[in-house]
Design a protein around this motif. Structure first.
Motif, PDB file in Angstrom:
ATOM      1  N   PHE A 234       0.831  -1.203   0.000  1.00 30.65           N
ATOM      2  CA  PHE A 234       0.000   0.000   0.000  1.00 30.65           C
ATOM      3  C   PHE A 234       0.868   1.256   0.000  1.00 30.65           C
ATOM      4  CE2 PHE A 234      -2.242   3.367   2.254  1.00 30.65           C
ATOM      5  CZ  PHE A 234      -3.431   3.431   1.532  1.00 30.65           C
ATOM      6  N   ILE A 235       1.941   1.258   0.812  1.00 33.22           N
ATOM      7  CA  ILE A 235       2.826   2.429   0.882  1.00 33.22           C
ATOM      8  C   ILE A 235       3.529   2.646  -0.447  1.00 33.22           C
ATOM      9  CG2 ILE A 235       4.889   3.336   2.013  1.00 33.22           C
ATOM     10  CD1 ILE A 235       4.006   1.920   4.546  1.00 33.22           C
ATOM     11  N   GLU A 236       3.991   1.570  -1.074  1.00 31.86           N
ATOM     12  CA  GLU A 236       4.669   1.728  -2.368  1.00 31.86           C
ATOM     13  C   GLU A 236       3.735   2.330  -3.417  1.00 31.86           C
ATOM     14  OE1 GLU A 236       6.274  -2.002  -3.470  1.00 31.86           O
ATOM     15  OE2 GLU A 236       7.767  -2.066  -1.846  1.00 31.86           O
ATOM     16  N   GLY A 237       2.466   1.953  -3.380  1.00 32.20           N
ATOM     17  CA  GLY A 237       1.525   2.552  -4.314  1.00 32.20           C
ATOM     18  C   GLY A 237       1.338   4.040  -4.078  1.00 32.20           C
ATOM     19  N   VAL A 238       1.285   4.452  -2.797  1.00 35.73           N
ATOM     20  CA  VAL A 238       1.121   5.868  -2.478  1.00 35.73           C
ATOM     21  C   VAL A 238       2.336   6.669  -2.924  1.00 35.73           C
ATOM     22  CG1 VAL A 238       0.880   7.495  -0.570  1.00 35.73           C
ATOM     23  CG2 VAL A 238      -0.448   5.382  -0.567  1.00 35.73           C
ATOM     24  N   VAL A 239       3.532   6.126  -2.668  1.00 40.85           N
ATOM     25  CA  VAL A 239       4.754   6.856  -3.012  1.00 40.85           C
ATOM     26  C   VAL A 239       4.899   6.969  -4.529  1.00 40.85           C
ATOM     27  CG1 VAL A 239       7.263   6.794  -2.834  1.00 40.85           C
ATOM     28  CG2 VAL A 239       5.886   6.208  -0.860  1.00 40.85           C
ATOM     29  N   ARG A 240       4.577   5.933  -5.253  1.00 41.51           N
ATOM     30  CA  ARG A 240       4.709   5.987  -6.716  1.00 41.51           C
ATOM     31  C   ARG A 240       3.706   6.967  -7.330  1.00 41.51           C
ATOM     32  NH1 ARG A 240       8.180   2.186  -8.544  1.00 41.51           N
ATOM     33  NH2 ARG A 240       8.653   0.417  -7.145  1.00 41.51           N
ATOM     34  N   GLU A 241       2.510   7.051  -6.775  1.00 40.56           N
ATOM     35  CA  GLU A 241       1.537   8.021  -7.277  1.00 40.56           C
ATOM     36  C   GLU A 241       2.033   9.445  -7.061  1.00 40.56           C
ATOM     37  OE1 GLU A 241      -1.204   7.776  -8.966  1.00 40.56           O
ATOM     38  OE2 GLU A 241      -1.063   5.585  -9.141  1.00 40.56           O
ATOM     39  N   GLU A 242       2.638   9.695  -5.899  1.00 36.56           N
ATOM     40  CA  GLU A 242       3.201  11.018  -5.633  1.00 36.56           C
ATOM     41  C   GLU A 242       4.353  11.324  -6.579  1.00 36.56           C
ATOM     42  OE1 GLU A 242       3.484  14.693  -3.812  1.00 36.56           O
ATOM     43  OE2 GLU A 242       1.931  13.139  -3.615  1.00 36.56           O
ATOM     44  N   LYS A 243       5.154  10.313  -6.903  1.00 32.71           N
ATOM     45  CA  LYS A 243       6.267  10.511  -7.835  1.00 32.71           C
ATOM     46  C   LYS A 243       5.751  10.833  -9.239  1.00 32.71           C
ATOM     47  CE  LYS A 243      10.774  10.192  -8.669  1.00 32.71           C
ATOM     48  NZ  LYS A 243      11.782  11.046  -8.011  1.00 32.71           N
ATOM     49  N   LYS A 244       4.653  10.237  -9.649  1.00 31.13           N
ATOM     50  CA  LYS A 244       4.098  10.522 -10.972  1.00 31.13           C
ATOM     51  C   LYS A 244       3.588  11.958 -11.048  1.00 31.13           C
ATOM     52  CE  LYS A 244       2.706   5.777 -12.077  1.00 31.13           C
ATOM     53  NZ  LYS A 244       1.549   4.873 -12.360  1.00 31.13           N
ATOM     54  N   ARG A 245       2.989  12.459  -9.971  1.00 31.01           N
ATOM     55  CA  ARG A 245       2.474  13.823  -9.985  1.00 31.01           C
ATOM     56  C   ARG A 245       3.587  14.860 -10.042  1.00 31.01           C
ATOM     57  NH1 ARG A 245      -1.477  11.650  -6.286  1.00 31.01           N
ATOM     58  NH2 ARG A 245      -0.165  12.302  -4.535  1.00 31.01           N
ATOM     59  N   ASN A 246       4.717  14.560  -9.387  1.00 31.71           N
ATOM     60  CA  ASN A 246       5.836  15.510  -9.373  1.00 31.71           C
ATOM     61  C   ASN A 246       7.132  14.722  -9.519  1.00 31.71           C
ATOM     62  OD1 ASN A 246       7.546  17.671  -9.072  1.00 31.71           O
ATOM     63  ND2 ASN A 246       6.506  18.497  -7.260  1.00 31.71           N
ATOM     64  N   PRO A 247       7.570  14.447 -10.736  1.00 32.41           N
ATOM     65  CA  PRO A 247       8.769  13.603 -10.911  1.00 32.41           C
ATOM     66  C   PRO A 247      10.053  14.232 -10.374  1.00 32.41           C
ATOM     67  CG  PRO A 247       7.477  13.745 -12.947  1.00 32.41           C
ATOM     68  CD  PRO A 247       6.941  14.780 -12.026  1.00 32.41           C
ATOM     69  N   SER A 248      10.109  15.557 -10.221  1.00 31.28           N
ATOM     70  CA  SER A 248      11.347  16.194  -9.753  1.00 31.28           C
ATOM     71  C   SER A 248      11.537  16.061  -8.253  1.00 31.28           C
ATOM     72  CB  SER A 248      11.335  17.677 -10.128  1.00 31.28           C
ATOM     73  OG  SER A 248      10.246  18.351  -9.510  1.00 31.28           O
ATOM     74  N   ARG A 249      10.535  15.622  -7.520  1.00 32.12           N
ATOM     75  CA  ARG A 249      10.630  15.491  -6.066  1.00 32.12           C
ATOM     76  C   ARG A 249      10.931  14.051  -5.670  1.00 32.12           C
ATOM     77  NH1 ARG A 249       5.977  17.718  -2.550  1.00 32.12           N
ATOM     78  NH2 ARG A 249       7.530  16.994  -1.044  1.00 32.12           N
ATOM     79  N   ILE A 250      11.362  13.903  -4.427  1.00 25.30           N
ATOM     80  CA  ILE A 250      11.599  12.580  -3.834  1.00 25.30           C
ATOM     81  C   ILE A 250      10.552  12.399  -2.739  1.00 25.30           C
ATOM     82  CG2 ILE A 250      13.223  11.065  -2.644  1.00 25.30           C
ATOM     83  CD1 ILE A 250      15.481  12.646  -3.848  1.00 25.30           C
ATOM     84  N   PRO A 251       9.458  11.725  -3.003  1.00 30.82           N
ATOM     85  CA  PRO A 251       8.403  11.578  -1.982  1.00 30.82           C
ATOM     86  C   PRO A 251       8.831  10.593  -0.893  1.00 30.82           C
ATOM     87  CG  PRO A 251       7.834  10.333  -3.941  1.00 30.82           C
ATOM     88  CD  PRO A 251       9.094  11.080  -4.279  1.00 30.82           C
ATOM     89  N   TYR A 252       8.363  10.861   0.314  1.00 33.22           N
ATOM     90  CA  TYR A 252       8.632   9.952   1.435  1.00 33.22           C
ATOM     91  C   TYR A 252       7.412   9.938   2.353  1.00 33.22           C
ATOM     92  CZ  TYR A 252       9.737  14.169   4.180  1.00 33.22           C
ATOM     93  OH  TYR A 252       9.679  15.388   4.799  1.00 33.22           O
ATOM     94  N   VAL A 253       7.219   8.798   3.031  1.00 29.72           N
ATOM     95  CA  VAL A 253       6.053   8.566   3.884  1.00 29.72           C
ATOM     96  C   VAL A 253       6.530   7.915   5.171  1.00 29.72           C
ATOM     97  CG1 VAL A 253       3.896   7.271   4.111  1.00 29.72           C
ATOM     98  CG2 VAL A 253       4.435   8.374   1.959  1.00 29.72           C
ATOM     99  N   ASP A 494      14.743  22.450  -4.031  1.00 26.58           N
ATOM    100  CA  ASP A 494      14.834  21.373  -3.047  1.00 26.58           C
ATOM    101  C   ASP A 494      14.039  20.170  -3.562  1.00 26.58           C
ATOM    102  OD1 ASP A 494      15.151  19.800  -0.912  1.00 26.58           O
ATOM    103  OD2 ASP A 494      13.951  20.983   0.484  1.00 26.58           O
ATOM    104  N   PRO A 495      14.671  19.027  -3.797  1.00 25.39           N
ATOM    105  CA  PRO A 495      13.904  17.880  -4.314  1.00 25.39           C
ATOM    106  C   PRO A 495      12.910  17.324  -3.318  1.00 25.39           C
ATOM    107  CG  PRO A 495      16.117  17.189  -3.757  1.00 25.39           C
ATOM    108  CD  PRO A 495      16.086  18.698  -3.602  1.00 25.39           C
ATOM    109  N   TRP A 496      13.045  17.664  -1.997  1.00 26.88           N
ATOM    110  CA  TRP A 496      12.156  17.143  -0.973  1.00 26.88           C
ATOM    111  C   TRP A 496      10.941  18.033  -0.771  1.00 26.88           C
ATOM    112  CZ3 TRP A 496      13.423  12.405   0.617  1.00 26.88           C
ATOM    113  CH2 TRP A 496      14.747  11.997   0.426  1.00 26.88           C
ATOM    114  N   GLY A 497      10.863  19.186  -1.479  1.00 25.11           N
ATOM    115  CA  GLY A 497       9.709  20.048  -1.344  1.00 25.11           C
ATOM    116  C   GLY A 497       9.798  20.971  -0.154  1.00 25.11           C
TER     117      GLY A 497
END
Length: 497
Positions: A234-253, A494-497
């Motif tokens: 479930f977490i991997e799905g959330v992180v990948r969706e966030e990466k698709k919306r903003n590819p320049s960032r590094i999403p973390y949960v 900042d890649p982390w937002g």
């Protein structure tokens, strides 16, 4: 002989006891041999039975002619675990089911005995005389971060701290009591993970409250998600969706780990694979990668700077040796290369290198070119080791002083100066192109007189009469304006937002 018969007739010799006479409820007489009194050897029946004592026995044999029976009092015969005295069972009897039921009953009995605790007389608002199951029912109604203290099944010198880490995640901490006056009183010294406390109030103030504050900080962070208590898919799905919306960032949960109470799981997607790591809540702070950070912001700042680094390896893994490494053969292959040192004359200098590979020897031309490239003045060495040259195939080349033939040196002489238009010819030694590191020719400086004349002309052209007042050059004045971005520091996102 007469004395012997008189000794027996007088009754002074009782003889060796062989058993015990008994009477059943129906009036029939019975006999218990000494060997059947107990599973342990018995030499004197008087140590086991007395006159008029009621015994529990099992009939072994019948003697109808004498109206007598033989009985046994051994524990193994009374339990009859081997079915010696019971009627034979049917041929279709399920012995496996009987064995499973017996094992289940034994485990339930052991669990019931293990969960028993001694009630304590402790006056504290957080102490409850409840067991494990009752403590879980009480904590369900409490808020996250609250805790209670209860007796422990480990013994009268232990207590258990039950702390609500998150909804559905409970953490149980053992408290060891020392310097107890009696079995029911509270110890004068309480120990949790080698840390000593004086009383329960100090435990609540120094142990529970700091961790509860850190947990609330994590729960209120914008990147916290429940994620089914650490469900990785479930977490991997959330992180990948966030990466698709903003590819320049590094999403973390961040999410609570149900399987590891007291830990949060940090999941981030630097490139294409999701990385999962854990950090632990402690009274001193958040422990991440063997480092303790006092606050959540400090830990996240450190994580964003060092996430590319490899996590520290355990001591057992760090000391691991590859099997068969002691059988590797070391070979020595001398190679020579020619390099020219900038800032000196054009005379080339010969360097010798010796390679000691672990799995083989690279080609001489390629290794020589790599060695020459790294040995050239001004070159940077890989990984910060100036004495080791690492090749892409995993070989290491270490410079070793080797006696080599020296080129005859010429006496020092002054290099003649030439006009700027005169080309400079540098003598070179004929060597194979694959062995030579060619460098660009050194530019010839202009004449000293020309540079001095140019300097005087430049000073005269820039000399203008101005009225300047002396200023304090020790410290810049504060104009009240914030300085702009430095021209030497590029502004990046900042890649982390």
């Amino acid at each position: 002989m007469a004395e012997v018969w008189s000794h027996f007739d007088s009754g002074d010799c009782e003889g060796e006891p062989v058993g015990v006479k008994v009477r059943l409820d129906n009036g029939c007489s019975g006999f218990i041999p000494t060997r059947l009194l107990s599973d342990q050897p018995v030499s004197d029946p008087n140590t086991r039975v007395k006159n008029g004592m009621v015994l529990h026995a099992r009939i072994r044999r019948l003697f109808p002619d004498n109206f007598n029976v033989e009985v046994t009092c051994r524990t193994s015969d009374l339990k009859d675990t081997e079915n010696k005295f019971r009627p034979p069972k049917d041929t279709h009897y399920d012995h496996k089911a009987e064995t499973a039921d017996n094992q289940k009953d034994e485990s339930a009995m052991k669990k019931q005995q293990r969960n028993r605790y001694v009630k304590r007389v402790i006056s504290h608002h957080a102490f409850k005389n409840v067991d494990y199951a009752e403590a879980e029912r009480l904590l369900v109604k409490m808020d996250v971060g609250e805790a209670l203290i209860r007796p422990s099944s480990k013994g009268p010198d232990h207590l258990t701290l039950s702390w609500k880490f998150y909804e559905g995640v409970l953490m149980h901490v053992d408290i060891h009591e020392q310097n107890k006056s009696n079995a029911f009183s509270l110890g004068k010294t309480l120990v949790i993970q080698n840390e000593e406390y004086e009383d329960l109030d100090e435990i609540m103030a120094r142990y529970v409250q700091p961790m509860s504050s850190l947990v609330r900080d994590v729960l209120s962070h914008k990147c916290f998600q429940e994620a089914n208590l650490g469900d990785r898919p479930f977490i991997e799905g959330v992180v990948r969706e966030e990466k698709k919306r903003n590819p320049s960032r590094i999403p973390y949960v961040m999410s609570p780990a149900k399987t590891f109470p007291g830990k949060f799981m940090l999941s981030y997607l630097p490139r294409s694979s999701v990385v999962h790591e854990f950090f632990t809540v402690t009274p001193e702070g958040l422990r991440y990668r063997s480092q303790v950070h006092r606050s959540l912001n400090a830990m996240l700042n450190w994580f964003k700077k060092h996430y590319r680094e490899r996590p520290p390896m355990p001591a057992a893994a760090a000391s691991f040796t590859t099997p068969g490494s002691h059988m590797s053969t070391q070979r020595t292959t001398p190679m020579s290369t020619v390099t020219t040192t900038p800032g000196m004359s054009g005379t080339p200098r010969i360097q010798m290198y010796q390679t000691t590979p672990t799995l083989g020897t690279p080609s001489g031309a390629w290794a020589a070119s790599q060695a020459a490239a790294y040995r050239t003045a001004g070159a940077t060495y890989p990984y910060g080791y100036p004495n080791t040259i690492t090749t892409p195939m995993g070989f290491s080349m270490t410079p070793v002083p080797v006696a080599t033939p020296q080129i005859p040196s010429t006496p020092a002489q002054t290099t003649p100066m030439y006009p700027p238009t005169t080309p400079v010819t540098t003598p070179q030694i004929r060597t194979p192109s694959s062995m030579v590191k060619r460098l660009p020719p050194k530019p010839v400086p202009a004449a000293a007189d020309d540079w001095a004349q140019k300097a005087r002309e430049w000073a005269a052209s820039n000399r203008t009469p101005t009225n300047r007042t002396p200023t304090n050059r020790g410290r810049p004045r504060n104009t009240g304006k914030s300085p702009g971005p430095s021209s030497h520091t590029p502004v990046t996102d900042d890649p982390w937002g």
